[in-house]
Motif scaffolding. Structure first.
Motif, PDB file in Angstrom:
ATOM      1  N   TRP A  59      -9.384  57.759 -26.873  1.00 43.47           N
ATOM      2  CA  TRP A  59      -8.095  57.394 -27.452  1.00 43.47           C
ATOM      3  C   TRP A  59      -7.195  56.707 -26.414  1.00 43.47           C
ATOM      4  N   GLN A  64      -4.009  53.104 -21.468  1.00 48.29           N
ATOM      5  CA  GLN A  64      -3.842  53.974 -20.300  1.00 48.29           C
ATOM      6  C   GLN A  64      -4.208  53.249 -19.010  1.00 48.29           C
ATOM      7  N   ASP A 289      -9.341  69.943 -28.076  1.00 42.77           N
ATOM      8  CA  ASP A 289      -9.336  68.604 -28.677  1.00 42.77           C
ATOM      9  C   ASP A 289      -9.235  67.490 -27.629  1.00 42.77           C
ATOM     10  N   ARG A 290      -9.298  67.855 -26.341  1.00 40.40           N
ATOM     11  CA  ARG A 290      -9.308  66.904 -25.218  1.00 40.40           C
ATOM     12  C   ARG A 290      -8.043  66.053 -25.151  1.00 40.40           C
ATOM     13  N   ARG A 291      -6.945  66.594 -25.607  1.00 39.71           N
ATOM     14  CA  ARG A 291      -5.656  65.910 -25.516  1.00 39.71           C
ATOM     15  C   ARG A 291      -4.675  66.807 -24.757  1.00 39.71           C
ATOM     16  N   ASN A 316      -4.214  60.496 -18.098  1.00 45.08           N
ATOM     17  CA  ASN A 316      -3.357  61.283 -18.988  1.00 45.08           C
ATOM     18  C   ASN A 316      -1.992  61.549 -18.371  1.00 45.08           C
ATOM     19  N   PHE A 320       1.089  59.581 -20.414  1.00 44.10           N
ATOM     20  CA  PHE A 320       1.874  60.446 -21.288  1.00 44.10           C
ATOM     21  C   PHE A 320       3.167  60.935 -20.644  1.00 44.10           C
ATOM     22  N   GLU A 337      -0.715  63.846 -31.737  1.00 48.91           N
ATOM     23  CA  GLU A 337      -1.984  64.159 -31.064  1.00 48.91           C
ATOM     24  C   GLU A 337      -1.781  64.909 -29.748  1.00 48.91           C
ATOM     25  N   ILE A 338      -0.610  64.786 -29.128  1.00 45.95           N
ATOM     26  CA  ILE A 338      -0.375  65.436 -27.831  1.00 45.95           C
ATOM     27  C   ILE A 338       0.700  66.512 -27.903  1.00 45.95           C
TER      28      ILE A 338
END
Length: 344
Positions: A59, A64, A289-291, A316, A320, A337-338
């Motif tokens: 994602w 990123q 969920d790898r977020r 990340n 973010f 999602e985060i």
């Protein structure tokens, strides 16, 4: 009392990249650094837009990568140092099936800018089926990044080298010891489990080992090699090889089985003698969920958390941090999602 806009607790990628957002926007802050080496500080520093086990991406990978390069340029403007190492990843193929899969995936819109269609053969190493290069991959100079930013923050008076004590935090009056603050951000990695305000967030420790080795025969210096794990030069003498993933053996000691796994992994493609100089490990904070997990405390409206960066801590943490800053300062909603709200 000293008044600041922010107190940041934690000195890994999350804390430092958020501090960068504050520097850019002329916000006052202090960052509490206990002095223990975090998982971030012992990480490999790999910047990789591809999941190299399955040849897939993730994602917002391109966004990123782009944002990280801009941010590192901005950081260079005030530290005077470039921490980006242009050393692309070369993935050693196990067989012809992997070669074919790579070429097939390289036609996908999501991967066309990442998977190079031209294969390479590397000298010295065993790579009978050649290697595939990951375009736009690189490394961060991890030691340089942390020492450079710590020096910069210390010279400004923004780095507090001491443990943060939750018992001395007055949430009603927004004070901590001699500080008054508008907001406080906890970026503590697995230490969040001791945090009375955010101990319930669902982060899972993932223990990762790496070894530093001396090689008897030198290998190409301007690339990062990947088969089971990553291999790259640290300096003229030492090479980094790692890291493992373990959710079971979570004690704070070196696991002999992990070291043996690394030795065997290196021997698969490096057919010469090598000597292990030392072993290190850290605990990555991962989420199912790898977020990441980012958001505001349900009761204390100026307490925030930034955690769960996992194995992609650099990407990340950098990307973010901007979402979190905009959420706090501009009231722009976090992507679902985060957001911490996804667990409620």
């Amino acid at each position: 009392m000293k008044n600041v806009d922010y107190i940041i607790v934690g000195d890994g990628y999350a804390g430092l990249f958020f501090a960068h957002q504050l520097i850019k926007n002329n916000k006052s802050f202090v960052i509490f650094s206990e002095g223990k080496k975090s998982a971030s500080q012992v990480s490999a520093g790999i910047i990789n837009p591809v999941v190299l086990k399955k040849f897939t991406t993730f994602w917002k990978a391109q966004e990123q990568i782009d944002f990280l390069k801009i941010s590192l340029k901005e950081i260079e403007n005030y530290t005077g140092k470039n921490y980006l190492i242009e050393a692309p990843i070369h993935r050693i193929f196990h067989d012809e099936n992997e070669q074919r899969l790579w070429l097939k995936k390289s036609e996908n819109d999501e991967l066309i800018n990442f998977l190079d269609k031209n294969f390479d053969h590397l000298n010295v190493l065993k790579n009978d089926f050649q290697t595939g290069k990951v375009n736009q991959s690189a490394r961060l100079n991890v030691n340089g990044f942390f020492s450079g930013l710590f020096d910069f923050l210390e010279n400004r008076g923004d780095l507090i080298k001491e443990k943060f004590y939750y018992s001395e935090l007055d949430t009603e009056n927004s004070t901590y010891k001699d500080f008054t603050f508008k907001n406080i951000l906890f970026c503590e990695g697995m230490a969040v489990k001791e945090n009375p305000f955010f101990s319930d967030i669902p982060v899972i420790p993932n223990k990762g080992h790496h070894i530093k080795v001396k090689l008897s025969k030198q290998i190409p210096q301007n690339i990062t090699i990947k088969k089971k794990h990553f291999l790259f030069p640290v300096n003229d003498e030492l090479y980094f090889y790692g890291g493992t993933y373990d959710r079971e053996q979570l004690h704070h000691n070196i696991d002999d089985s992990a070291v043996e796994q690394l030795k065997k992994g290196l021997e698969e493609f490096y057919p010469y003698d090598f000597e292990i100089d030392h072993v290190n490990f850290g605990f990555r904070p991962t989420v199912k969920d790898r977020r990441p997990i980012i958001g505001r405390h349900s009761k204390h409206q100026n307490l925030y958390v930034f955690n769960g960066l996992g194995a992609r801590g650099i990407l990340n943490g950098c990307y973010f941090s901007k979402n979190l800053y905009d959420f706090i300062e501009e009231n722009i909603p976090l992507p679902k999602e985060i957001s911490i709200e996804r667990f409620k």
